[in-house]
Design a protein around this motif. Structure first.
Motif, PDB file in Angstrom:
ATOM      1  N   GLU A 312       0.824  -1.217   0.000  1.00  0.00           N
ATOM      2  CA  GLU A 312       0.000   0.000   0.000  1.00  0.00           C
ATOM      3  C   GLU A 312       0.854   1.261   0.000  1.00  0.00           C
ATOM      4  OE1 GLU A 312      -3.090   0.350   2.808  1.00  0.00           O
ATOM      5  OE2 GLU A 312      -4.149  -1.479   2.204  1.00  0.00           O
ATOM      6  N   HIS A 313       1.976   1.225   0.705  1.00  0.00           N
ATOM      7  CA  HIS A 313       2.827   2.426   0.770  1.00  0.00           C
ATOM      8  C   HIS A 313       3.383   2.771  -0.615  1.00  0.00           C
ATOM      9  CE1 HIS A 313       2.586   2.594   5.112  1.00  0.00           C
ATOM     10  NE2 HIS A 313       2.924   1.307   5.182  1.00  0.00           N
ATOM     11  N   ALA A 314       3.849   1.727  -1.339  1.00  0.00           N
ATOM     12  CA  ALA A 314       4.362   1.979  -2.682  1.00  0.00           C
ATOM     13  C   ALA A 314       3.253   2.456  -3.606  1.00  0.00           C
ATOM     14  CB  ALA A 314       5.010   0.712  -3.239  1.00  0.00           C
ATOM     15  N   LEU A 315       2.058   1.893  -3.414  1.00  0.00           N
ATOM     16  CA  LEU A 315       0.917   2.275  -4.244  1.00  0.00           C
ATOM     17  C   LEU A 315       0.520   3.724  -3.981  1.00  0.00           C
ATOM     18  CD1 LEU A 315      -0.686   0.630  -6.308  1.00  0.00           C
ATOM     19  CD2 LEU A 315      -2.415   0.259  -4.573  1.00  0.00           C
ATOM     20  N   ALA A 317       2.447   6.043  -3.050  1.00  0.00           N
ATOM     21  CA  ALA A 317       3.475   6.882  -3.673  1.00  0.00           C
ATOM     22  C   ALA A 317       3.185   7.076  -5.163  1.00  0.00           C
ATOM     23  CB  ALA A 317       4.855   6.257  -3.476  1.00  0.00           C
ATOM     24  N   VAL A 318       2.749   6.005  -5.838  1.00  0.00           N
ATOM     25  CA  VAL A 318       2.410   6.110  -7.264  1.00  0.00           C
ATOM     26  C   VAL A 318       1.215   7.034  -7.460  1.00  0.00           C
ATOM     27  CG1 VAL A 318       1.623   4.838  -9.297  1.00  0.00           C
ATOM     28  CG2 VAL A 318       3.344   3.831  -7.799  1.00  0.00           C
ATOM     29  N   MET A 319       0.179   6.872  -6.616  1.00  0.00           N
ATOM     30  CA  MET A 319      -1.003   7.730  -6.731  1.00  0.00           C
ATOM     31  C   MET A 319      -0.645   9.199  -6.494  1.00  0.00           C
ATOM     32  SD  MET A 319      -3.295   5.508  -7.490  1.00  0.00           S
ATOM     33  CE  MET A 319      -1.986   4.466  -8.186  1.00  0.00           C
ATOM     34  N   SER A 320       0.256   9.431  -5.553  1.00  0.00           N
ATOM     35  CA  SER A 320       0.680  10.809  -5.259  1.00  0.00           C
ATOM     36  C   SER A 320       1.402  11.413  -6.453  1.00  0.00           C
ATOM     37  CB  SER A 320       1.578  10.822  -4.024  1.00  0.00           C
ATOM     38  OG  SER A 320       0.880  10.340  -2.887  1.00  0.00           O
TER      39      SER A 320
END
Length: 668
Positions: A312-315, A317-320
């Motif tokens: 979720e943290h990496a995801l 970051a992508v959404m941001s």
């Protein structure tokens, strides 16, 4: 054939060529040559037929997609009561009808049936507009779904035809090659003719390869953005589900919808919208990883499959990074647009909508992969709409509570519509008491719901849904009409009081509110001097950029406004002074502070003084004991309402209450 080869060999050895041998050698070659020339046009025709079939599939898909888009847009228009969305739904339906007139589809049985269904759907949406009956909605939905089912059947039949043509092409090609090989071995002496024939054969193969490549592109690639289309991305998700089931792994998908994309199409045309879509795809591809797959579902919706393991943290970051990329306005044809993204995220296997039965570990395995894939995309879609509800330019993860909330809102949507149609709502009236004379000077109209199954339902259980936009306009107009007719009835009974009715800011800011409301006032001959609209402070502050202008226009037409639940919205004094309101109603949460030895009661005194300073009438809500009434009176509050005097009453009970207490003046 071998005898011919031996004969040719002997003839070459002996160097004896008689006319009979020449004829024997050349006749089959000539016959084969003529045969090939006759077959080439037929094969070209088959290839062209395949191309036409593929184009037909594409047109059929677009027509079906437009019809479904019309359905979803129409449902959204009914939900939001938006004329723009209604017009968009009609446009989608007209465009779908236009496809049935294209040469490829025009004379097919599918086109005739689809056209009839779409014309019936068009008749419903154009005649009923934003006020269809439930039967009309069901019929409209059935017609669109029948068109989609018919399109799927037509797609299946056309695909079989393409496959059959392809098999025939491959079979014929195989036979010709074998014949070519046999003749080449048999007539090795005619090398020049064999080379020439090989050249012609290569041309035919290249033509078939070119057609196959075109079929592949049309079947799996979005023609505008050159990324995976819906079929391609859905197949990829299905394959990923199969893999993760074996490896016990998980993965995420993200469904992206472009906010305000319709503004680009409306202002600059669809060609500008297409350019924006291509630019967005380039931005998405630059942000996501190479191993991830992005596809276009249709319109301005995209779906990303995160192939490799992502937490979720990496995801996040992508959404941001996606939101940061779209933070700046985008220039299209010398015009700047703020196009942001709303993103819904779902996880496999957590969000596939299946029950976790410990006694049946094969539950997920037994579920059809296509159904699982569709459920996963649906979960992402629900999360995406939650992101839009949060104000757009957001991303949201799917959870079961969100799904339950969506189902609840859908149920309430239908029940509220039914309640309006069946006259299940009823107005109760709570007396408002003058602080000096202790006489009844007004009444607030409060809604109760006589639910056929749940009994009497209080506003706290349904008003929130209406304020969200579920039948806000119809409900608000019903309240105004009912209260106005009651006011006229009480005038006949010599009950000269002011009636106040709550009105949603969303209703006030809806399209044609001013025209519709003035029409109601003229139709019922309402005396606006005896009618007050109450607006919640919190709602007004959220919409303050447009509210003041609209309220001023209404005030000029004779409308009177009070600010309800004052103190809960944190409005500034400068903003309050700009509002065209005659009075404020102090929220009950503040009146509760008015108790002996309670310091916070000074806050209530300050609110009253503020209202007096701004020349606004001050009414206290929720007055429940005499101490509060005396304190409020001493502080300068002009009127009260609350259980100290009376609860809200049906109209007939209110009339009795008024008659008794106005005659005896026994209040307080």
């Amino acid at each position: 054939m071998d005898d011919d080869s031996n004969r040719i060999s002997r003839m070459k050895k002996n160097t004896i060529l008689t006319p009979l041998l020449i004829i024997t050698i050349l006749a089959p070659l000539f016959a084969y040559y003529q045969y090939s020339l006759q077959q080439i046009p037929e094969k070209v025709v088959q290839s062209q037929k395949n191309i036409i079939n593929v184009d037909t599939l594409d047109l059929n898909f677009k027509m079906s997609l437009l019809a479904q888009k019309s359905l979803t847009t129409y449902i959204a228009a009914l939900k939001n009561q938006q004329e723009d969305q209604l017009n968009s739904a009609i446009d989608y339906l007209d465009n779908a009808l236009a496809f049935t007139e294209i040469d490829y589809l025009k004379n097919t049985q599918f086109s005739v049936q689809a056209k009839q269904q779409l014309l019936q759907a068009s008749t419903i949406i154009r005649t009923q507009k934003l006020t269809p009956t439930e039967e009309d909605i069901i019929k409209f939905t059935d017609l669109i779904n029948q068109t989609s089912d018919l399109a799927k059947k037509f797609e299946h039949e056309t695909s079989k035809d393409i496959q059959q043509n392809y098999i025939e092409l491959k079979t014929n090609g195989y036979k010709e090659i074998k014949l070519y090989q046999i003749l080449t071995l048999s007539f090795i002496g005619l090398l020049f003719i064999s080379l020439w024939f090989s050249f012609k054969q290569r041309q035919l193969i290249n033509l078939k390869d070119s057609n196959l490549n075109k079929l592949q592109r049309l079947a799996y690639i979005d023609p505008l953005t050159k990324i995976a289309n819906r079929k391609n991305i859905e197949n990829a998700i299905e394959n990923k589900i199969k893999l993760c089931r074996r490896t016990k792994d998980s993965f995420y998908i993200a469904l992206i919808d472009l906010d305000n994309f319709k503004n680009v199409n409306d202002l600059l045309g669809h060609s500008a919208g297409d350019e924006l879509l291509k630019k967005c795809v380039n931005d998405f591809k630059r942000i996501i990883r190479q191993e991830d797959l992005i596809g276009r579902l249709g319109g301005d919706e995209f779906l990303i499959l995160f192939n490799e393991h992502t937490d979720e943290h990496a995801l996040i970051a992508v959404m941001s990074r996606i939101h940061a990329c779209f933070a700046q306005p985008t220039q299209i044809n010398d015009t700047m647009f703020n196009v942001t993204t709303s993103i819904g995220i779902a996880n496999y296997p957590k969000d596939i909508g299946l029950a976790h039965d410990k006694d049946n570990k094969d539950n997920k395995d037994n579920k059809d992969d296509n159904d699982i894939m569709q459920n996963l995309i649906k979960s992402a879609d629900i999360a995406m709409y939650q992101a839009k509800n949060l104000g757009k330019n957001q991303f949201a993860f799917f959870d079961e509570e969100l799904e339950s909330q969506i189902k609840l809102e859908h149920t309430m949507d239908k029940e509220i519509q039914t309640a309006i149609e069946n006259d299940e709502f009823e107005l109760y009236y709570q007396p408002q008491i003058d602080s000096i004379s202790r006489r009844i000077i007004g009444a607030e109209a409060l809604v109760r719901w006589n639910h056929p199954e749940k009994g009497l339902v209080m506003p706290v259980d349904f008003i929130g849904f209406i304020e969200k936009g579920y039948h806000t306009v119809e409900f608000g107009e019903w309240v105004v009409k009912t209260a106005a007719m009651q006011q006229k009835e009480w005038e006949k009974l010599d009950i000269p009081i002011t009636i106040s009715a709550n009105l949603s800011v969303k209703h006030i800011l809806s399209a044609n509110f001013y025209l519709r409301m003035t029409h109601i006032i003229e139709e019922l001959n309402i005396d606006l001097n005896g009618f007050i609209f109450e607006i919640t402070e919190y709602e007004l502050i959220k919409s303050k950029t447009v509210a003041i202008k609209d309220l001023n226009k209404l005030q000029e037409a004779g409308f009177r406004f009070y600010l309800d639940d004052f103190g809960t919205g944190y409005s500034s004094i400068s903003y309050l002074s700009q509002l065209p309101i005659e009075g404020i109603k102090i929220d009950k949460s503040f009146i509760d502070y008015v108790q002996p030895n309670q310091e916070k009661k000074k806050l209530v005194d300050s609110i009253i003084q503020l209202g007096t300073t701004l020349n606004k009438k001050v009414i206290a809500e929720g007055v429940e004991n005499k101490y509060q009434a005396y304190f409020l009176n001493e502080s300068g509050c002009q009127a009260f309402q609350g259980y100290l005097f009376s609860e809200s009453l049906p109209a007939t009970e209110f009339e009795k209450f008024y008659a008794i207490h106005q005659r005896e003046n026994t209040l307080l």
